[in-house]
Design a protein around this motif. Structure first.
Motif, mmCIF file in Angstrom:
data_model
loop_
_atom_site.group_PDB
_atom_site.id
_atom_site.type_symbol
_atom_site.label_atom_id
_atom_site.label_comp_id
_atom_site.label_asym_id
_atom_site.label_seq_id
_atom_site.Cartn_x
_atom_site.Cartn_y
_atom_site.Cartn_z
ATOM 1 N N ARG A 267 5.997 -9.932 2.328
ATOM 2 C CA ARG A 267 5.262 -9.177 1.474
ATOM 3 C C ARG A 267 3.904 -9.492 0.970
ATOM 4 N NH1 ARG A 267 10.070 -7.301 -2.689
ATOM 5 N NH2 ARG A 267 11.273 -6.257 -1.351
ATOM 6 N N ALA A 268 3.573 -10.892 0.879
ATOM 7 C CA ALA A 268 2.304 -11.156 0.620
ATOM 8 C C ALA A 268 1.420 -10.858 1.873
ATOM 9 C CB ALA A 268 2.480 -12.858 0.304
ATOM 10 N N SER A 269 2.034 -11.114 3.228
ATOM 11 C CA SER A 269 0.974 -10.958 4.271
ATOM 12 C C SER A 269 0.575 -9.549 4.359
ATOM 13 C CB SER A 269 1.722 -11.676 5.266
ATOM 14 O OG SER A 269 1.883 -12.883 5.361
ATOM 15 N N MET A 270 1.483 -8.783 4.125
ATOM 16 C CA MET A 270 1.541 -7.165 4.493
ATOM 17 C C MET A 270 0.414 -6.707 3.353
ATOM 18 S SD MET A 270 3.092 -6.098 6.992
ATOM 19 C CE MET A 270 2.502 -7.589 7.618
ATOM 20 N N ALA A 271 0.512 -7.017 1.988
ATOM 21 C CA ALA A 271 -0.485 -6.975 0.903
ATOM 22 C C ALA A 271 -1.755 -7.328 1.584
ATOM 23 C CB ALA A 271 0.005 -7.639 -0.258
ATOM 24 N N ALA A 272 -1.939 -8.671 1.768
ATOM 25 C CA ALA A 272 -3.167 -9.196 2.077
ATOM 26 C C ALA A 272 -4.008 -8.299 3.150
ATOM 27 C CB ALA A 272 -3.141 -10.691 2.699
ATOM 28 N N VAL A 273 -2.976 -7.594 4.201
ATOM 29 C CA VAL A 273 -3.430 -6.956 5.294
ATOM 30 C C VAL A 273 -4.171 -5.904 4.830
ATOM 31 C CG1 VAL A 273 -3.245 -5.714 7.425
ATOM 32 C CG2 VAL A 273 -2.140 -7.970 7.057
ATOM 33 N N ARG A 274 -3.664 -5.133 3.714
ATOM 34 C CA ARG A 274 -4.425 -3.973 3.086
ATOM 35 C C ARG A 274 -5.775 -4.214 2.698
ATOM 36 N NH1 ARG A 274 -0.017 -3.081 -1.134
ATOM 37 N NH2 ARG A 274 -1.447 -1.486 -2.108
ATOM 38 N N LEU A 275 -6.174 -5.462 2.324
ATOM 39 C CA LEU A 275 -7.797 -5.777 2.325
ATOM 40 C C LEU A 275 -8.601 -5.168 3.386
ATOM 41 C CD1 LEU A 275 -7.255 -8.995 0.209
ATOM 42 C CD2 LEU A 275 -7.789 -6.757 -0.775
ATOM 43 N N LEU A 276 -7.950 -5.377 4.420
ATOM 44 C CA LEU A 276 -8.888 -5.176 5.567
ATOM 45 C C LEU A 276 -9.707 -3.525 5.558
ATOM 46 C CD1 LEU A 276 -6.968 -6.841 8.436
ATOM 47 C CD2 LEU A 276 -8.997 -7.682 7.193
ATOM 48 N N ASN A 277 -8.672 -2.828 5.056
ATOM 49 C CA ASN A 277 -9.059 -1.493 5.004
ATOM 50 C C ASN A 277 -9.336 -0.737 3.453
ATOM 51 O OD1 ASN A 277 -8.413 -0.958 7.598
ATOM 52 N ND2 ASN A 277 -6.204 -0.978 6.990
ATOM 53 N N VAL A 278 -9.908 -1.776 2.712
ATOM 54 C CA VAL A 278 -10.011 -1.422 1.220
ATOM 55 C C VAL A 278 -11.569 -0.719 1.190
ATOM 56 C CG1 VAL A 278 -11.166 -3.256 0.289
ATOM 57 C CG2 VAL A 278 -9.801 -2.190 -1.040
ATOM 58 N N GLY A 279 -12.416 -1.060 2.120
ATOM 59 C CA GLY A 279 -13.969 -0.288 2.118
ATOM 60 C C GLY A 279 -14.796 -1.416 1.595
ATOM 61 N N ASN A 280 -14.639 -2.608 1.654
ATOM 62 C CA ASN A 280 -15.540 -3.575 1.098
ATOM 63 C C ASN A 280 -15.564 -4.771 2.105
ATOM 64 O OD1 ASN A 280 -15.999 -6.134 -0.774
ATOM 65 N ND2 ASN A 280 -17.366 -4.247 -1.501
ATOM 66 N N ASN A 281 -16.734 -5.286 2.397
ATOM 67 C CA ASN A 281 -16.787 -6.362 3.293
ATOM 68 C C ASN A 281 -16.419 -7.471 2.962
ATOM 69 O OD1 ASN A 281 -17.550 -4.734 5.318
ATOM 70 N ND2 ASN A 281 -19.709 -5.026 5.169
ATOM 71 N N TYR A 282 -16.655 -7.593 1.253
ATOM 72 C CA TYR A 282 -16.372 -8.856 1.007
ATOM 73 C C TYR A 282 -15.053 -9.241 0.704
ATOM 74 C CZ TYR A 282 -15.995 -12.286 -3.319
ATOM 75 O OH TYR A 282 -15.601 -13.203 -4.089
ATOM 76 N N TRP A 283 -14.284 -8.177 0.350
ATOM 77 C CA TRP A 283 -12.872 -8.235 0.194
ATOM 78 C C TRP A 283 -11.960 -8.273 1.439
ATOM 79 C CZ3 TRP A 283 -10.076 -9.298 -4.097
ATOM 80 C CH2 TRP A 283 -11.021 -9.095 -5.487
ATOM 81 N N ALA A 284 -12.832 -7.543 2.608
ATOM 82 C CA ALA A 284 -12.136 -7.560 4.007
ATOM 83 C C ALA A 284 -12.284 -8.798 4.752
ATOM 84 C CB ALA A 284 -12.716 -6.422 4.540
#
Length: 713
Positions: free
Chosen positions: A258-275
């Motif tokens: 679950r932690a890894s799946m949540a982290a992958v969602r940062l790649l599509n959040v729309g911000n380079n810093y978070w992604a």
């Protein structure tokens, strides 16, 4: 306008606000009022400071006049001479000198006229140069100059330069001839500011991005998108923080998927810093935490083993977990518990009276467990126990004195006091035990009873109660031995006669020793032995009779005779073993007789059945001497019957031949005959005729050959 809105190389010193002493930071002007931009005087001061850094040379007075700027010192610096005579000379003297050199002055005048003409021609043919923006006096600057300098500043595409460019043209009226160009510039520069704010946002600087976007003037075309853009940034940022927190919350629970799946969602959040930055940070944190989680499991396994070396190894692995780990606090919390377990192990070892080993374990507890004072107190108590284990009154008193060194402020004070109280009771117990042992020393029954009475004065709750009980049990066994030994002695005397009556009398005498008495086990052992002798004497005639009957061939009677020996009797197992053997012999005889009767029918099925019945006779039975030749004979007869049938019906011959078993000598011949009949029933396919012409078509594909007509002859 704030320092952030000024160009990078245009450092503006804002005048202090009313009431300021000039040392306080300047407040940021509002973008919605006319006061948001610097006054012309402030811009002039700001630009004049750039003369030291500018690579442009100062312009001539005539150029300054063309550019619209007026130098404060132009009224005096442009004069070639002064009308004031040198100090100390009368005016008349000066006039005389002037008239005296009139020819010189005439030449100078002519030269000056020519110079003016040359300068005029030069200025006439010289192209106008770009204005020197840092040197411009802005209250007198034209709109063209302001627009030009604004464009120069905006071309640098930095936040301060873009804000300075906007500030230069905002004061111009809306009906200015260059209003369209100004509006276009304001829209472009505002859009550039918004793009720079977006870059800040993508770089992870949300507050800076919002501050830049908020400084965009409210009356430009881009301003309408600013609130929406800011809300979008805040929404993206809040969503990214929520995802990051969700992933972090799964790490202590060791929900790695679950932690890894949540982290992958940062790649599509729309911000380079978070992604990028935060995603890599979170991915590293998950990997590190997963490794530390596995390490904690190994640590717990070491702790569960309960050995001193394993405890130390567990603490070493805990200290290897870095402070930034999600499991750092959990791991650190285990150290005091492990130290406490080591101290408990040391106490268990001390209870086993191994003082040296107990002290060694306690001294191995590392300082990080923060049990130093308890270890010190335990060492003192262990040494006190060393004295108490000697078991004398003086040694216990020495142990009490040693334990009393642990003061009230020490962690093991109350444990020491409980131990001292127990040792004080133990002193009384030792005195009672010493007296009881002394009373039991002569060994007489009366002496032993007196010793027991003295030992019973030790209460069950006292430290030496278990030891007293062991002594009492030993003395009671000695008394019981004195009391019961005569029964065994008389039984041994009676059994010497060896008959059933004597043996039974000995059993009765030994049975007088009751259960729980000291000699009860020895008495039961002798009773069992004598009872077996009685049963053997009583049952041996039945077994002898059965054997005689079996030897005479009367197996049923032998089995009946042996059955009189009941279960649990001494000879029962022996009798049953012989009965089983006789029953096997009876069955073999029955099978052999039945086989002989069946074989008389002389049919294939009867002969096969006879062979099966005869084959049941064990090989160890003497009947096999008759059985084996009979089986061979019946096999030969089956083979002949099969051959007779196979002459006209091979399949019937095969069915009969297959009834011949391997135990018959005819088995090999029968199998060979079966093979012959099977080849007759299943002949191999005929081989194809060789073709005379390899190129001729096959019979299937060839055309039919026409029959010869009578005319061909």
């Amino acid at each position: 306008m704030s320092d952030r809105s000024m160009p990078e190389d245009w450092s503006v010193s804002q005048p202090p606000a009313k009431g300021d002493n000039g040392n306080q930071p300047h407040t940021q002007h509002s973008v919605d009022s006319a006061s948001q931009y610097p006054t012309d005087r402030e811009l002039s001061q700001y630009l004049s400071q750039q003369r030291h850094n500018s690579e442009v040379m100062p312009q001539s007075p005539s150029h300054s006049s063309q550019s619209g700027s007026v130098s404060p010192s132009s009224a005096t610096d442009g004069k070639l001479w002064s009308s004031v005579p040198p100090s100390g000379e009368p005016p008349s003297v000066g006039r005389k000198r002037w008239w005296k050199h009139w020819m010189l002055w005439a030449a100078l005048a002519a030269l000056g006229a020519n110079g003016v003409a040359i300068v005029a021609m030069t200025m006439l043919f010289k192209l106008p140069s770009a204005p020197n923006c840092p040197a411009i006096f802005w209250p007198l600057a034209s709109g063209t100059v302001r627009l030009h300098c604004a464009q120069v500043a905006a071309a640098k595409r930095t936040v301060p330069d873009l804000m300075a460019a906007i500030a230069l043209v905002k004061p111009l009226p809306q009906n200015h001839p260059l209003s369209q160009e100004i509006e276009r510039g304001l829209a472009e520069w505002s859009q550039d500011l918004l793009a720079l704010a977006e870059e800040k946002f993508q770089a992870g600087q949300l507050s800076e991005a919002i501050a830049i976007a908020s400084d965009i003037p409210s009356d430009v075309s881009t301003a309408s998108t600013v609130p929406t853009q800011i809300e979008k940034w805040k929404s993206i940022w809040a969503e990214a923080e929520k995802i990051y927190a969700e992933a972090e919350s799964q790490i202590p629970k060791e929900n790695w998927y679950r932690a890894s799946m949540a982290a992958v969602r940062l790649l599509n959040v729309g911000n380079n810093y978070w992604a990028n930055t935060k995603y890599e940070e979170l991915k590293y944190a998950i990997a590190t935490a997963r490794e530390d989680g596995g390490r904690l499991e190994k640590i717990q396994n070491l702790v569960n083993r309960g050995r001193a070396d394993d405890f130390l190894a567990a603490i070493q692995q805990i200290q290897a977990i870095e402070a930034g780990s999600y499991f750092y606090q959990k791991a650190q919390a285990m150290i005091p518990d492990i130290g406490r377990k080591m101290l408990d192990l040391a106490q268990e070892t001390l209870d086993k009276r191994d003082v040296d080993k107990a002290v060694e374990i306690a001294n191995q507890i590392p300082a990080v467990a923060k049990l130093e004072t308890e270890v010190q107190d335990f060492t003192v108590l262990a040494e006190a126990h060393r004295s108490a284990f000697v078991g004398t009154v003086s040694s216990i008193e020495a142990a009490i004195a040693e334990a009393q060194k642990i003061g009230l402020d020490r962690p093991l004070y109350y444990k020491a006091q409980d131990t001292i109280a127990r040792w004080q009771l133990e002193i009384e117990d030792v005195q009672h035990l010493a007296k009881a042992r002394s009373l039991a020393q002569p060994g007489a029954v009366a002496d032993l009873n007196a010793a027991i009475a003295e030992a019973l004065m030790i209460p069950d709750s006292n430290p030496r109660a278990a030891e007293a009980k062991r002594e009492i049990d030993g003395w009671r066994r000695r008394i019981q031995t004195f009391e019961d030994q005569p029964y065994l002695n008389r039984a041994d005397e009676i059994v010497v006669e060896g008959d059933v009556v004597a043996l039974q009398a000995a059993v009765d005498e030994a049975s007088k020793i009751g259960e729980g008495r000291a000699l009860y086990g020895e008495a039961r052992k002798r009773i069992r032995n004598w009872t077996r002798q009685i049963q053997t004497i009583e049952d041996q005639p039945f077994l002898d009779q059965a054997r005689d009957l079996a030897n005479n061939g009367n197996l049923p009677a032998a089995i009946a005779a042996a059955g009189q020996i009941g279960a649990g009797r001494a000879l029962h197992a022996t009798a049953q073993a012989e009965v089983k053997e006789w029953q096997t012999q009876l069955q073999a005889e029955q099978d052999w007789r039945e086989a002989q009767q069946v074989a008389l029918q002389n049919t294939p099925d009867a002969l096969a059945q006879a062979i099966r019945l005869a084959d049941r006779v064990p090989n160890s039975n003497s009947l096999r001497l008759d059985v084996n030749p009979a089986i061979n004979n019946w096999g030969d007869r089956l083979l002949r019957l099969a051959q007779d049938q196979g002459t006209y019906n091979p399949q019937a011959g095969i069915d009969i031949a297959r009834k011949i078993p391997r135990s018959s000598s005819a088995y090999g011949a029968a199998q060979a005959q079966i093979g012959e009949w099977q080849r007759i029933l299943n002949p191999p396919p005929p081989e194809p005729l060789p073709s005379l012409d390899n190129t001729a078509p096959s019979p299937i594909n060839s055309e039919p050959i026409p029959s010869a007509s009578p005319d061909d002859n």
